[in-house]
Design a protein around this motif. Structure first.
Motif, mmCIF file in Angstrom:
data_model
loop_
_atom_site.group_PDB
_atom_site.id
_atom_site.type_symbol
_atom_site.label_atom_id
_atom_site.label_comp_id
_atom_site.label_asym_id
_atom_site.label_seq_id
_atom_site.Cartn_x
_atom_site.Cartn_y
_atom_site.Cartn_z
ATOM 1 N N LEU A 10 0.845 -1.193 0.000
ATOM 2 C CA LEU A 10 0.000 0.000 0.000
ATOM 3 C C LEU A 10 0.880 1.242 0.000
ATOM 4 C CD1 LEU A 10 -2.475 -0.984 2.861
ATOM 5 C CD2 LEU A 10 -3.006 -0.929 0.440
ATOM 6 N N ASP A 11 0.472 2.259 -0.717
ATOM 7 C CA ASP A 11 1.155 3.544 -0.662
ATOM 8 C C ASP A 11 0.560 4.315 0.516
ATOM 9 O OD1 ASP A 11 2.389 5.963 -1.007
ATOM 10 O OD2 ASP A 11 1.599 6.325 -3.021
ATOM 11 N N LEU A 12 1.259 4.332 1.626
ATOM 12 C CA LEU A 12 0.720 4.920 2.858
ATOM 13 C C LEU A 12 0.933 6.428 2.958
ATOM 14 C CD1 LEU A 12 1.758 2.146 5.405
ATOM 15 C CD2 LEU A 12 -0.492 2.525 4.369
ATOM 16 N N ASP A 13 1.841 6.972 2.158
ATOM 17 C CA ASP A 13 2.091 8.412 2.269
ATOM 18 C C ASP A 13 1.845 9.178 0.968
ATOM 19 O OD1 ASP A 13 4.256 7.417 0.909
ATOM 20 O OD2 ASP A 13 5.766 8.243 2.266
ATOM 21 N N GLN A 18 5.047 2.119 -2.892
ATOM 22 C CA GLN A 18 4.249 1.270 -2.013
ATOM 23 C C GLN A 18 5.081 0.804 -0.821
ATOM 24 O OE1 GLN A 18 2.825 -1.733 -4.821
ATOM 25 N NE2 GLN A 18 0.782 -0.864 -4.606
ATOM 26 N N GLU A 19 4.450 0.807 0.346
ATOM 27 C CA GLU A 19 5.071 0.245 1.539
ATOM 28 C C GLU A 19 4.640 -1.215 1.649
ATOM 29 O OE1 GLU A 19 6.011 4.087 1.529
ATOM 30 O OE2 GLU A 19 3.898 3.613 1.650
ATOM 31 N N LEU A 49 -3.379 -0.994 10.803
ATOM 32 C CA LEU A 49 -3.562 0.153 9.936
ATOM 33 C C LEU A 49 -4.915 0.770 10.261
ATOM 34 C CD1 LEU A 49 -2.597 1.888 7.555
ATOM 35 C CD2 LEU A 49 -3.758 0.267 6.033
ATOM 36 N N GLN A 51 -7.800 4.179 9.731
ATOM 37 C CA GLN A 51 -8.289 5.137 8.734
ATOM 38 C C GLN A 51 -7.323 6.312 8.655
ATOM 39 O OE1 GLN A 51 -12.251 6.135 10.023
ATOM 40 N NE2 GLN A 51 -13.106 4.197 9.313
ATOM 41 N N ASN A 53 -4.565 6.201 6.941
ATOM 42 C CA ASN A 53 -3.219 5.626 6.822
ATOM 43 C C ASN A 53 -2.345 5.876 8.051
ATOM 44 O OD1 ASN A 53 -3.816 4.475 4.380
ATOM 45 N ND2 ASN A 53 -2.926 6.129 3.173
ATOM 46 N N ARG A 72 2.206 8.434 11.382
ATOM 47 C CA ARG A 72 1.881 8.788 10.008
ATOM 48 C C ARG A 72 3.197 8.653 9.235
ATOM 49 N NH1 ARG A 72 -2.272 11.243 8.295
ATOM 50 N NH2 ARG A 72 -2.791 12.268 10.249
#
Length: 140
Positions: A10-13, A18-19, A49, A51, A53, A72
């Motif tokens: 997932l791209d968290l930032d 992607q992380e 995880l 809401q 991110n 974050r």
């Protein structure tokens, strides 16, 4: 060594990178790439995880006390946005504390009411994240 766990990318930032969220047994780690190298962002036995991110990490101590850390991801780093601690040994009558500067250091802890403490914890809502078996990752 073969990992028999689960993963999610997932791209968290929002930076396009992607992380990797990796679970093996009860352990979870979150990793990213920084300057061509793998970088661990957070890890532990209770990582979720939430809401927005936000990564929630709960640390359980042998004496029954707990720490709640909320991160974050910013510029490939885990930035602490809230740090709470329940510590009945430190203050049995009011064990709910919050870091006033999010350093997580003892000197930065302020007393909190139980209601304020729970209100902060409740704003971080865990989301269900479908994980895939590592054995099905498309290695090349």
């Amino acid at each position: 060594y073969r990992i028999n766990g689960y993963y999610q990318l997932l791209d968290l930032d929002g930076d396009g990178q992607q992380e990797l969220i990796l679970q093996e047994g009860t352990w979870t780690g979150v990793f990213t790439m920084k300057d061509g190298a793998v970088k661990q962002l957070v890890s532990g036995l209770d990582v979720k995880l939430c809401q927005g991110n936000i990564l929630a990490v709960t640390r359980d101590f042998l004496d029954g006390n707990k720490a709640y850390l909320y991160y974050r991801i910013v510029d490939s780093s885990a930035v602490l946005v809230d740090y709470l601690r329940y510590d009945a040994d430190r203050n049995p009558n009011n064990p709910w504390m919050k870091s006033n500067d999010n350093s997580g250091q003892d000197y930065s802890m302020d007393k909190n009411s139980k209601m304020e403490f729970e209100s902060i914890r409740n704003k971080y809502v865990p989301i269900d994240m479908p994980m895939k078996p590592v054995s099905q990752y498309p290695f090349q």
